[in-house]
Design a protein around this motif. Structure first.
Motif, PDB file in Angstrom:
ATOM      1  N   VAL A 332      48.870  66.928   8.020  1.00  0.00           N
ATOM      2  CA  VAL A 332      48.944  67.201   9.457  1.00  0.00           C
ATOM      3  C   VAL A 332      49.027  65.900  10.248  1.00  0.00           C
ATOM      4  O   VAL A 332      49.798  65.791  11.215  1.00  0.00           O
ATOM      5  N   ALA A 333      48.258  64.904   9.849  1.00  0.00           N
ATOM      6  CA  ALA A 333      48.300  63.614  10.542  1.00  0.00           C
ATOM      7  C   ALA A 333      49.684  62.979  10.420  1.00  0.00           C
ATOM      8  O   ALA A 333      50.212  62.412  11.392  1.00  0.00           O
ATOM      9  N   VAL A 334      50.269  63.070   9.232  1.00  0.00           N
ATOM     10  CA  VAL A 334      51.611  62.513   9.035  1.00  0.00           C
ATOM     11  C   VAL A 334      52.638  63.319   9.825  1.00  0.00           C
ATOM     12  O   VAL A 334      53.552  62.748  10.447  1.00  0.00           O
ATOM     13  N   ALA A 335      52.510  64.642   9.831  1.00  0.00           N
ATOM     14  CA  ALA A 335      53.448  65.473  10.578  1.00  0.00           C
ATOM     15  C   ALA A 335      53.428  65.137  12.064  1.00  0.00           C
ATOM     16  O   ALA A 335      54.478  65.052  12.714  1.00  0.00           O
ATOM     17  N   ALA A 336      52.235  64.961  12.623  1.00  0.00           N
ATOM     18  CA  ALA A 336      52.120  64.604  14.040  1.00  0.00           C
ATOM     19  C   ALA A 336      52.768  63.253  14.316  1.00  0.00           C
ATOM     20  O   ALA A 336      53.506  63.078  15.296  1.00  0.00           O
ATOM     21  N   ALA A 337      52.495  62.299  13.443  1.00  0.00           N
ATOM     22  CA  ALA A 337      53.063  60.954  13.618  1.00  0.00           C
ATOM     23  C   ALA A 337      54.578  60.977  13.488  1.00  0.00           C
ATOM     24  O   ALA A 337      55.293  60.315  14.257  1.00  0.00           O
ATOM     25  N   LYS A 338      55.096  61.741  12.517  1.00  0.00           N
ATOM     26  CA  LYS A 338      56.538  61.786  12.293  1.00  0.00           C
ATOM     27  C   LYS A 338      57.260  62.427  13.472  1.00  0.00           C
ATOM     28  O   LYS A 338      58.315  61.947  13.914  1.00  0.00           O
ATOM     29  N   ALA A 339      56.715  63.532  13.999  1.00  0.00           N
ATOM     30  CA  ALA A 339      57.347  64.198  15.134  1.00  0.00           C
ATOM     31  C   ALA A 339      57.429  63.261  16.339  1.00  0.00           C
ATOM     32  O   ALA A 339      58.466  63.175  17.011  1.00  0.00           O
ATOM     33  N   PHE A 340      56.356  62.527  16.595  1.00  0.00           N
ATOM     34  CA  PHE A 340      56.337  61.624  17.749  1.00  0.00           C
ATOM     35  C   PHE A 340      57.223  60.407  17.511  1.00  0.00           C
ATOM     36  O   PHE A 340      57.951  59.963  18.399  1.00  0.00           O
ATOM     37  N   ALA A 341      57.181  59.868  16.313  1.00  0.00           N
ATOM     38  CA  ALA A 341      57.966  58.667  16.006  1.00  0.00           C
ATOM     39  C   ALA A 341      59.458  58.947  16.097  1.00  0.00           C
ATOM     40  O   ALA A 341      60.235  58.108  16.585  1.00  0.00           O
ATOM     41  N   GLY A 342      59.883  60.105  15.633  1.00  0.00           N
ATOM     42  CA  GLY A 342      61.304  60.436  15.700  1.00  0.00           C
ATOM     43  C   GLY A 342      61.794  60.500  17.127  1.00  0.00           C
ATOM     44  O   GLY A 342      62.848  59.946  17.480  1.00  0.00           O
ATOM     45  N   GLU A 343      61.033  61.172  17.978  1.00  0.00           N
ATOM     46  CA  GLU A 343      61.401  61.257  19.392  1.00  0.00           C
ATOM     47  C   GLU A 343      61.397  59.871  20.039  1.00  0.00           C
ATOM     48  O   GLU A 343      62.282  59.535  20.834  1.00  0.00           O
ATOM     49  N   THR A 344      60.429  59.052  19.671  1.00  0.00           N
ATOM     50  CA  THR A 344      60.332  57.705  20.237  1.00  0.00           C
ATOM     51  C   THR A 344      61.514  56.842  19.821  1.00  0.00           C
ATOM     52  O   THR A 344      62.081  56.103  20.632  1.00  0.00           O
ATOM     53  N   ALA A 345      61.904  56.926  18.558  1.00  0.00           N
ATOM     54  CA  ALA A 345      63.028  56.113  18.076  1.00  0.00           C
ATOM     55  C   ALA A 345      64.320  56.466  18.804  1.00  0.00           C
ATOM     56  O   ALA A 345      65.081  55.581  19.217  1.00  0.00           O
ATOM     57  N   VAL A 346      64.586  57.758  18.970  1.00  0.00           N
ATOM     58  CA  VAL A 346      65.799  58.186  19.667  1.00  0.00           C
ATOM     59  C   VAL A 346      65.738  57.764  21.139  1.00  0.00           C
ATOM     60  O   VAL A 346      66.723  57.275  21.706  1.00  0.00           O
ATOM     61  N   THR A 347      64.576  57.930  21.756  1.00  0.00           N
ATOM     62  CA  THR A 347      64.415  57.534  23.160  1.00  0.00           C
ATOM     63  C   THR A 347      64.651  56.044  23.353  1.00  0.00           C
ATOM     64  O   THR A 347      65.379  55.628  24.265  1.00  0.00           O
ATOM     65  N   LEU A 348      64.055  55.224  22.499  1.00  0.00           N
ATOM     66  CA  LEU A 348      64.207  53.769  22.640  1.00  0.00           C
ATOM     67  C   LEU A 348      65.634  53.335  22.385  1.00  0.00           C
ATOM     68  O   LEU A 348      66.146  52.423  23.046  1.00  0.00           O
ATOM     69  N   GLY A 349      66.293  53.974  21.419  1.00  0.00           N
ATOM     70  CA  GLY A 349      67.677  53.623  21.138  1.00  0.00           C
ATOM     71  C   GLY A 349      68.592  53.851  22.322  1.00  0.00           C
ATOM     72  O   GLY A 349      69.549  53.099  22.552  1.00  0.00           O
ATOM     73  N   GLY A 350      68.300  54.883  23.131  1.00  0.00           N
ATOM     74  CA  GLY A 350      69.075  55.140  24.331  1.00  0.00           C
ATOM     75  C   GLY A 350      68.610  54.323  25.517  1.00  0.00           C
ATOM     76  O   GLY A 350      69.422  53.843  26.325  1.00  0.00           O
ATOM     77  N   ALA A 351      67.296  54.158  25.659  1.00  0.00           N
ATOM     78  CA  ALA A 351      66.749  53.424  26.804  1.00  0.00           C
ATOM     79  C   ALA A 351      67.158  51.958  26.782  1.00  0.00           C
ATOM     80  O   ALA A 351      67.181  51.302  27.832  1.00  0.00           O
ATOM     81  N   LEU A 352      67.467  51.419  25.614  1.00  0.00           N
ATOM     82  CA  LEU A 352      67.937  50.035  25.518  1.00  0.00           C
ATOM     83  C   LEU A 352      69.071  49.787  26.507  1.00  0.00           C
ATOM     84  O   LEU A 352      69.103  48.768  27.206  1.00  0.00           O
TER      85      LEU A 352
END
Length: 406
Positions: A332-352
Protein backbone atom coordinates in the motif's frame (compact mmCIF):
# COMPACT_ATOMS: atom_id res chain seq x y z
CA UNK A 1 12.92 0.94 -36.37
CA UNK A 2 14.10 -2.66 -36.40
CA UNK A 3 17.80 -3.37 -36.02
CA UNK A 4 19.68 -6.64 -36.40
CA UNK A 5 20.15 -8.68 -33.28
CA UNK A 6 23.45 -7.98 -31.58
CA UNK A 7 25.66 -10.85 -30.43
CA UNK A 8 25.78 -11.72 -26.78
CA UNK A 9 27.37 -8.94 -24.69
CA UNK A 10 31.08 -9.40 -24.15
CA UNK A 11 32.26 -11.18 -21.05
CA UNK A 12 34.12 -8.28 -19.50
CA UNK A 13 36.64 -8.32 -16.68
CA UNK A 14 35.10 -8.97 -13.25
CA UNK A 15 33.18 -6.03 -11.85
CA UNK A 16 34.05 -4.05 -8.77
CA UNK A 17 32.27 -5.38 -5.66
CA UNK A 18 30.52 -2.65 -3.68
CA UNK A 19 30.91 -3.06 0.07
CA UNK A 20 27.90 -1.34 1.61
CA UNK A 21 25.00 1.09 1.25
CA UNK A 22 27.14 4.20 1.55
CA UNK A 23 29.40 3.11 -1.29
CA UNK A 24 26.40 2.17 -3.45
CA UNK A 25 24.97 5.67 -3.07
CA UNK A 26 28.30 7.32 -3.79
CA UNK A 27 28.82 5.24 -6.93
CA UNK A 28 25.27 5.97 -8.13
CA UNK A 29 25.72 9.72 -7.63
CA UNK A 30 29.00 9.67 -9.55
CA UNK A 31 27.53 7.67 -12.43
CA UNK A 32 24.45 9.89 -12.57
CA UNK A 33 26.68 12.94 -13.06
CA UNK A 34 28.57 11.08 -15.78
CA UNK A 35 25.44 9.87 -17.59
CA UNK A 36 23.63 13.22 -17.41
CA UNK A 37 26.10 14.87 -19.76
CA UNK A 38 25.10 12.84 -22.82
CA UNK A 39 21.49 11.99 -22.00
CA UNK A 40 19.80 14.52 -24.30
CA UNK A 41 21.99 13.58 -27.28
CA UNK A 42 21.53 9.82 -26.77
CA UNK A 43 17.77 10.28 -26.69
CA UNK A 44 17.65 12.63 -29.70
CA UNK A 45 19.76 10.30 -31.84
CA UNK A 46 18.37 7.11 -30.30
CA UNK A 47 21.93 6.03 -29.62
CA UNK A 48 21.72 2.93 -27.46
CA UNK A 49 23.81 3.23 -24.28
CA UNK A 50 25.95 0.11 -24.63
CA UNK A 51 29.05 1.80 -23.16
CA UNK A 52 27.05 3.30 -20.29
CA UNK A 53 25.46 -0.06 -19.44
CA UNK A 54 28.94 -1.58 -19.34
CA UNK A 55 29.93 1.18 -16.92
CA UNK A 56 26.99 0.23 -14.72
CA UNK A 57 28.14 -3.39 -14.68
CA UNK A 58 31.79 -2.55 -14.03
CA UNK A 59 30.85 -0.21 -11.17
CA UNK A 60 29.33 -3.05 -9.17
CA UNK A 61 25.94 -1.34 -8.81
CA UNK A 62 24.11 -4.22 -10.46
CA UNK A 63 25.21 -6.60 -7.71
CA UNK A 64 24.24 -4.56 -4.65
CA UNK A 65 21.26 -6.79 -3.77
CA UNK A 66 23.26 -10.01 -3.76
CA UNK A 67 22.98 -11.45 -0.22
CA UNK A 68 25.90 -10.92 2.14
CA UNK A 69 26.46 -14.65 2.50
CA UNK A 70 27.19 -14.77 -1.23
CA UNK A 71 29.57 -11.80 -1.12
CA UNK A 72 27.21 -8.95 -1.95
CA UNK A 73 26.41 -5.69 -0.19
CA UNK A 74 22.76 -6.74 0.35
CA UNK A 75 21.68 -3.08 0.47
CA UNK A 76 18.36 -1.92 1.88
CA UNK A 77 15.34 -1.15 -0.26
CA UNK A 78 15.81 2.50 0.73
CA UNK A 79 19.30 2.50 -0.77
CA UNK A 80 18.21 0.69 -3.92
CA UNK A 81 15.35 3.14 -4.46
CA UNK A 82 17.72 6.09 -4.08
CA UNK A 83 20.16 4.52 -6.56
CA UNK A 84 17.37 4.35 -9.13
CA UNK A 85 16.15 7.86 -8.34
CA UNK A 86 19.64 9.26 -8.87
CA UNK A 87 20.12 7.43 -12.17
CA UNK A 88 16.68 8.42 -13.46
CA UNK A 89 17.26 12.07 -12.62
CA UNK A 90 20.13 11.90 -15.13
CA UNK A 91 18.78 9.51 -17.80
CA UNK A 92 15.42 7.76 -17.41
CA UNK A 93 16.20 5.20 -20.10
CA UNK A 94 19.42 4.11 -18.43
CA UNK A 95 17.63 3.78 -15.10
CA UNK A 96 14.88 1.64 -16.67
CA UNK A 97 17.25 -0.85 -18.30
CA UNK A 98 18.35 -2.63 -15.06
CA UNK A 99 14.94 -2.54 -13.34
CA UNK A 100 14.13 -6.11 -14.34
CA UNK A 101 17.68 -7.20 -13.48
CA UNK A 102 16.98 -6.48 -9.81
CA UNK A 103 13.49 -7.97 -9.95
CA UNK A 104 14.84 -11.28 -11.22
CA UNK A 105 17.72 -11.31 -8.78
CA UNK A 106 14.91 -11.08 -6.23
CA UNK A 107 13.11 -14.05 -7.77
CA UNK A 108 16.27 -16.12 -7.26
CA UNK A 109 16.49 -14.96 -3.65
CA UNK A 110 12.89 -15.99 -3.04
CA UNK A 111 12.58 -19.27 -4.93
CA UNK A 112 15.96 -20.32 -6.29
CA UNK A 113 17.63 -23.47 -5.03
CA UNK A 114 20.93 -23.19 -3.16
CA UNK A 115 22.74 -24.27 -6.31
CA UNK A 116 20.88 -21.75 -8.48
CA UNK A 117 21.57 -18.91 -6.07
CA UNK A 118 25.22 -19.79 -5.82
CA UNK A 119 25.63 -19.86 -9.61
CA UNK A 120 23.64 -16.76 -10.53
CA UNK A 121 24.82 -14.58 -7.66
CA UNK A 122 28.38 -15.36 -8.74
CA UNK A 123 27.42 -14.32 -12.27
CA UNK A 124 25.89 -11.06 -11.04
CA UNK A 125 28.90 -10.23 -8.86
CA UNK A 126 31.08 -10.71 -11.94
CA UNK A 127 29.08 -8.07 -13.82
CA UNK A 128 26.68 -10.27 -15.77
CA UNK A 129 23.31 -8.68 -16.50
CA UNK A 130 19.80 -10.13 -16.33
CA UNK A 131 17.25 -8.83 -18.80
CA UNK A 132 13.60 -9.76 -19.07
CA UNK A 133 11.14 -11.48 -21.39
CA UNK A 134 7.92 -11.06 -19.47
CA UNK A 135 5.12 -9.12 -21.18
CA UNK A 136 3.14 -10.36 -24.15
CA UNK A 137 1.01 -8.43 -26.63
CA UNK A 138 -2.38 -9.46 -27.99
CA UNK A 139 -3.41 -11.51 -24.96
CA UNK A 140 -6.51 -10.87 -22.82
CA UNK A 141 -4.57 -9.00 -20.12
CA UNK A 142 -1.10 -8.63 -18.66
CA UNK A 143 -1.37 -11.79 -16.54
CA UNK A 144 -2.41 -13.92 -19.52
CA UNK A 145 1.00 -15.47 -20.15
CA UNK A 146 0.96 -17.88 -23.10
CA UNK A 147 4.66 -18.66 -23.50
CA UNK A 148 5.02 -22.41 -22.96
CA UNK A 149 7.57 -24.34 -20.95
CA UNK A 150 7.27 -27.86 -22.32
CA UNK A 151 9.15 -30.99 -21.21
CA UNK A 152 12.08 -32.08 -23.39
CA UNK A 153 13.25 -35.68 -23.90
CA UNK A 154 16.51 -35.01 -22.02
CA UNK A 155 14.70 -34.04 -18.81
CA UNK A 156 14.97 -30.33 -19.46
CA UNK A 157 12.48 -27.99 -21.09
CA UNK A 158 11.69 -26.22 -24.35
CA UNK A 159 10.53 -22.58 -24.36
CA UNK A 160 8.20 -21.32 -27.07
CA UNK A 161 6.59 -17.90 -27.23
CA UNK A 162 6.78 -14.25 -28.22
CA UNK A 163 7.57 -11.45 -25.76
CA UNK A 164 7.25 -7.69 -26.11
CA UNK A 165 8.51 -4.69 -24.08
CA UNK A 166 11.56 -6.78 -23.17
CA UNK A 167 13.57 -4.02 -21.53
CA UNK A 168 17.13 -5.06 -20.79
CA UNK A 169 17.11 -8.12 -23.05
CA UNK A 170 19.31 -6.56 -25.73
CA UNK A 171 21.98 -5.72 -23.13
CA UNK A 172 21.69 -8.95 -21.12
CA UNK A 173 23.90 -11.95 -20.58
CA UNK A 174 20.93 -13.90 -19.17
CA UNK A 175 17.27 -13.40 -20.07
CA UNK A 176 14.71 -14.48 -17.47
CA UNK A 177 11.59 -15.67 -19.33
CA UNK A 178 8.15 -15.81 -17.72
CA UNK A 179 6.34 -18.93 -18.94
CA UNK A 180 3.67 -21.44 -17.99
CA UNK A 181 4.25 -25.15 -17.66
CA UNK A 182 1.78 -27.78 -18.80
CA UNK A 183 -0.11 -27.54 -15.52
CA UNK A 184 -0.59 -23.80 -15.98
CA UNK A 185 1.78 -22.79 -13.19
CA UNK A 186 4.09 -19.82 -13.67
CA UNK A 187 7.87 -20.30 -13.88
CA UNK A 188 10.92 -18.21 -14.72
CA UNK A 189 13.46 -19.77 -17.06
CA UNK A 190 16.92 -18.17 -17.02
CA UNK A 191 18.19 -18.42 -20.59
CA UNK A 192 21.60 -17.39 -21.97
CA UNK A 193 21.40 -14.46 -24.37
CA UNK A 194 22.98 -16.59 -27.13
CA UNK A 195 20.76 -19.67 -26.64
CA UNK A 196 19.74 -21.42 -29.87
CA UNK A 197 16.21 -20.44 -30.91
CA UNK A 198 16.28 -17.15 -28.98
CA UNK A 199 16.13 -13.92 -30.99
CA UNK A 200 16.18 -10.37 -29.60
CA UNK A 201 15.00 -7.66 -32.00
CA UNK A 202 15.57 -3.96 -31.41
CA UNK A 203 12.16 -2.80 -32.67
CA UNK A 204 11.19 -0.52 -29.77
CA UNK A 205 9.59 2.62 -31.21
CA UNK A 206 8.21 4.37 -28.13
CA UNK A 207 7.96 8.15 -28.00
CA UNK A 208 9.74 8.10 -24.65
CA UNK A 209 12.45 6.02 -22.99
CA UNK A 210 13.78 5.78 -26.51
CA UNK A 211 17.11 4.14 -25.66
CA UNK A 212 15.87 1.29 -23.48
CA UNK A 213 15.70 -1.01 -26.54
CA UNK A 214 12.50 -2.50 -25.10
CA UNK A 215 11.89 -4.65 -28.14
CA UNK A 216 10.82 -8.18 -28.97
CA UNK A 217 12.10 -11.57 -27.82
CA UNK A 218 11.15 -14.59 -29.90
CA UNK A 219 11.54 -18.08 -28.43
CA UNK A 220 11.46 -20.99 -30.87
CA UNK A 221 11.83 -24.24 -28.90
CA UNK A 222 14.67 -22.80 -26.84
CA UNK A 223 16.35 -25.56 -24.78
CA UNK A 224 16.46 -24.91 -21.03
CA UNK A 225 18.14 -27.28 -18.55
CA UNK A 226 15.98 -28.23 -15.57
CA UNK A 227 18.28 -26.42 -13.13
CA UNK A 228 17.72 -23.08 -14.89
CA UNK A 229 13.98 -22.98 -14.07
CA UNK A 230 12.56 -21.35 -10.93
CA UNK A 231 8.97 -22.01 -9.69
CA UNK A 232 7.78 -18.41 -9.61
CA UNK A 233 4.18 -19.38 -8.76
CA UNK A 234 5.31 -20.31 -5.25
CA UNK A 235 6.20 -16.67 -4.62
CA UNK A 236 2.53 -15.72 -4.40
CA UNK A 237 1.34 -18.45 -2.04
CA UNK A 238 2.37 -16.52 1.04
CA UNK A 239 3.23 -12.96 2.03
CA UNK A 240 5.67 -11.56 -0.52
CA UNK A 241 7.47 -8.38 -1.55
CA UNK A 242 8.03 -9.22 -5.21
CA UNK A 243 5.52 -6.67 -6.47
CA UNK A 244 6.35 -4.06 -3.87
CA UNK A 245 10.06 -4.06 -4.76
CA UNK A 246 9.41 -3.99 -8.51
CA UNK A 247 6.96 -1.12 -8.13
CA UNK A 248 9.28 0.71 -5.73
CA UNK A 249 11.90 0.85 -8.48
CA UNK A 250 9.32 2.17 -10.96
CA UNK A 251 8.38 4.79 -8.36
CA UNK A 252 12.01 5.80 -8.00
CA UNK A 253 12.31 6.22 -11.77
CA UNK A 254 9.26 8.52 -11.90
CA UNK A 255 10.52 10.50 -8.94
CA UNK A 256 13.93 10.86 -10.57
CA UNK A 257 12.37 12.06 -13.84
CA UNK A 258 10.50 14.76 -11.92
CA UNK A 259 13.64 15.88 -10.09
CA UNK A 260 15.63 15.93 -13.32
CA UNK A 261 12.98 18.05 -15.06
CA UNK A 262 12.88 20.51 -12.17
CA UNK A 263 16.67 20.86 -12.12
CA UNK A 264 16.87 21.41 -15.86
CA UNK A 265 14.03 23.96 -15.76
CA UNK A 266 15.78 25.91 -13.00
CA UNK A 267 19.09 25.91 -14.87
CA UNK A 268 17.37 27.09 -18.05
CA UNK A 269 15.54 29.95 -16.32
CA UNK A 270 18.71 31.09 -14.55
CA UNK A 271 20.82 31.15 -17.71
CA UNK A 272 18.62 31.44 -20.81
CA UNK A 273 15.18 32.86 -20.01
CA UNK A 274 14.20 36.53 -20.19
CA UNK A 275 11.99 38.19 -17.56
CA UNK A 276 8.46 39.14 -18.52
CA UNK A 277 8.38 42.89 -19.16
CA UNK A 278 5.71 43.57 -16.52
CA UNK A 279 7.77 42.00 -13.74
CA UNK A 280 10.07 44.99 -13.37
CA UNK A 281 13.09 42.77 -12.65
CA UNK A 282 16.35 42.30 -14.50
CA UNK A 283 16.43 38.49 -14.73
CA UNK A 284 13.85 35.74 -15.07
CA UNK A 285 15.10 34.16 -11.85
CA UNK A 286 13.92 37.28 -9.97
CA UNK A 287 10.39 37.19 -11.41
CA UNK A 288 8.09 36.74 -8.37
CA UNK A 289 5.51 34.73 -10.33
CA UNK A 290 8.19 32.34 -11.58
CA UNK A 291 9.58 32.05 -8.07
CA UNK A 292 6.09 31.15 -6.83
CA UNK A 293 5.65 28.48 -9.50
CA UNK A 294 9.06 26.95 -8.83
CA UNK A 295 8.16 26.78 -5.16
CA UNK A 296 4.96 24.90 -5.97
CA UNK A 297 6.76 22.47 -8.25
CA UNK A 298 9.58 21.91 -5.76
CA UNK A 299 7.05 21.06 -3.04
CA UNK A 300 5.45 18.48 -5.33
CA UNK A 301 8.84 16.88 -6.07
CA UNK A 302 9.77 16.87 -2.38
CA UNK A 303 6.46 15.19 -1.57
CA UNK A 304 7.16 12.49 -4.17
CA UNK A 305 10.63 11.95 -2.71
CA UNK A 306 9.19 11.73 0.81
CA UNK A 307 6.59 9.17 -0.26
CA UNK A 308 9.34 7.17 -2.00
CA UNK A 309 11.42 7.10 1.18
CA UNK A 310 8.38 6.13 3.26
CA UNK A 311 7.55 3.30 0.87
CA UNK A 312 11.13 2.03 0.91
CA UNK A 313 11.13 2.02 4.72
CA UNK A 314 7.90 -0.01 4.67
CA UNK A 315 9.51 -2.55 2.33
CA UNK A 316 12.57 -2.81 4.59
CA UNK A 317 10.37 -3.24 7.66
CA UNK A 318 8.42 -6.01 5.95
CA UNK A 319 11.61 -7.71 4.84
CA UNK A 320 12.76 -7.83 8.47
CA UNK A 321 9.46 -9.31 9.64
CA UNK A 322 7.44 -10.67 6.72
CA UNK A 323 3.78 -11.29 7.55
CA UNK A 324 0.52 -10.75 5.71
CA UNK A 325 0.13 -7.44 7.55
CA UNK A 326 3.64 -6.08 6.92
CA UNK A 327 3.54 -7.18 3.27
CA UNK A 328 0.19 -5.42 2.84
CA UNK A 329 1.48 -2.25 4.45
CA UNK A 330 4.52 -2.27 2.16
CA UNK A 331 2.40 -2.78 -0.96
CA UNK A 332 0.00 0.00 0.00
CA UNK A 333 2.83 2.40 0.81
CA UNK A 334 4.47 1.69 -2.55
CA UNK A 335 1.14 2.01 -4.38
CA UNK A 336 0.52 5.44 -2.83
CA UNK A 337 4.03 6.59 -3.69
CA UNK A 338 3.83 5.27 -7.26
CA UNK A 339 0.47 6.93 -7.97
CA UNK A 340 1.75 10.30 -6.74
CA UNK A 341 5.17 10.01 -8.38
CA UNK A 342 3.69 9.23 -11.78
CA UNK A 343 1.44 12.27 -11.69
CA UNK A 344 4.34 14.41 -10.47
CA UNK A 345 6.68 13.26 -13.24
CA UNK A 346 4.15 14.05 -15.97
CA UNK A 347 3.32 17.41 -14.37
CA UNK A 348 6.97 18.45 -14.08
CA UNK A 349 7.73 17.36 -17.63
CA UNK A 350 5.05 19.74 -18.89
CA UNK A 351 5.61 22.55 -16.37
CA UNK A 352 9.23 22.82 -17.53
CA UNK A 353 7.99 24.63 -20.65
CA UNK A 354 5.54 26.76 -18.70
CA UNK A 355 8.34 28.26 -16.60
CA UNK A 356 11.15 28.23 -19.18
CA UNK A 357 9.25 29.96 -21.95
CA UNK A 358 9.17 29.89 -25.73
CA UNK A 359 12.80 29.12 -26.39
CA UNK A 360 12.62 25.93 -24.36
CA UNK A 361 10.39 24.40 -27.04
CA UNK A 362 13.19 24.33 -29.61
CA UNK A 363 13.55 20.74 -30.80
CA UNK A 364 17.35 20.84 -30.67
CA UNK A 365 17.32 21.34 -26.89
CA UNK A 366 15.35 18.10 -26.46
CA UNK A 367 13.83 19.29 -23.18
CA UNK A 368 10.64 17.43 -24.07
CA UNK A 369 12.40 14.13 -23.32
CA UNK A 370 11.44 14.49 -19.63
CA UNK A 371 7.72 14.58 -20.44
CA UNK A 372 8.04 11.85 -23.07
CA UNK A 373 9.92 9.61 -20.65
CA UNK A 374 7.41 10.27 -17.85
CA UNK A 375 4.34 9.77 -20.02
CA UNK A 376 5.76 6.54 -21.49
CA UNK A 377 6.99 5.07 -18.22
CA UNK A 378 3.78 5.83 -16.30
CA UNK A 379 1.83 3.69 -18.78
CA UNK A 380 3.53 0.60 -17.35
CA UNK A 381 0.52 -0.14 -15.14
CA UNK A 382 -2.49 2.05 -14.29
CA UNK A 383 -2.29 4.28 -11.23
CA UNK A 384 -6.09 4.19 -10.92
CA UNK A 385 -5.91 0.59 -9.69
CA UNK A 386 -3.25 1.51 -7.16
CA UNK A 387 -5.53 4.23 -5.77
CA UNK A 388 -8.36 1.68 -5.68
CA UNK A 389 -6.33 -0.73 -3.55
CA UNK A 390 -5.19 2.05 -1.22
CA UNK A 391 -8.83 3.07 -0.74
CA UNK A 392 -9.95 -0.50 -0.04
CA UNK A 393 -7.17 -0.91 2.51
CA UNK A 394 -7.87 2.33 4.35
CA UNK A 395 -11.67 2.09 4.33
CA UNK A 396 -12.27 -1.63 4.77
CA UNK A 397 -8.93 -3.08 5.83
CA UNK A 398 -8.76 -5.15 2.65
CA UNK A 399 -5.23 -6.35 1.98
CA UNK A 400 -4.01 -5.87 -1.58
CA UNK A 401 -3.88 -8.97 -3.81
CA UNK A 402 -0.73 -11.04 -4.26
CA UNK A 403 -0.44 -10.70 -8.02
CA UNK A 404 3.00 -9.11 -8.11
CA UNK A 405 1.94 -5.79 -9.70
CA UNK A 406 1.34 -3.83 -6.49
Amino acid sequence: MTAPTRPEPARAAPAHVIADDAEALAVAARLADEFRAGAAERDAERRLPHAEVERLSASGLLAVTVPAEHGGADVTAATLAEVFRLLASADASLAQIPQSHFVYVGVLRAQGTARQREFFFREVLAGRRLGNAQSEAGTRHVQDIRTRLDPAPDGGHLLTGLKHYATGALFAHWIPVLARAGDGELHVAYVPRDAPGLTVTDDWDGMGQRTTASGTVRLDAVPVPADRVVPHHLTFRGPQLHGAVAQLLHTAIDTGIAAGALAEAAAFVRTKSRPWFESGVDTAAEDPLLIQRFGELAIQVRAAEALLRDAARAVDAARADLTDDTAAEASVAVAAAKAFAGETAVTLGGALFEVAGTRSALRGLNLHRHWRDARTHTLHDPARWKVQHVGRYVLNGTRPPRHGLL
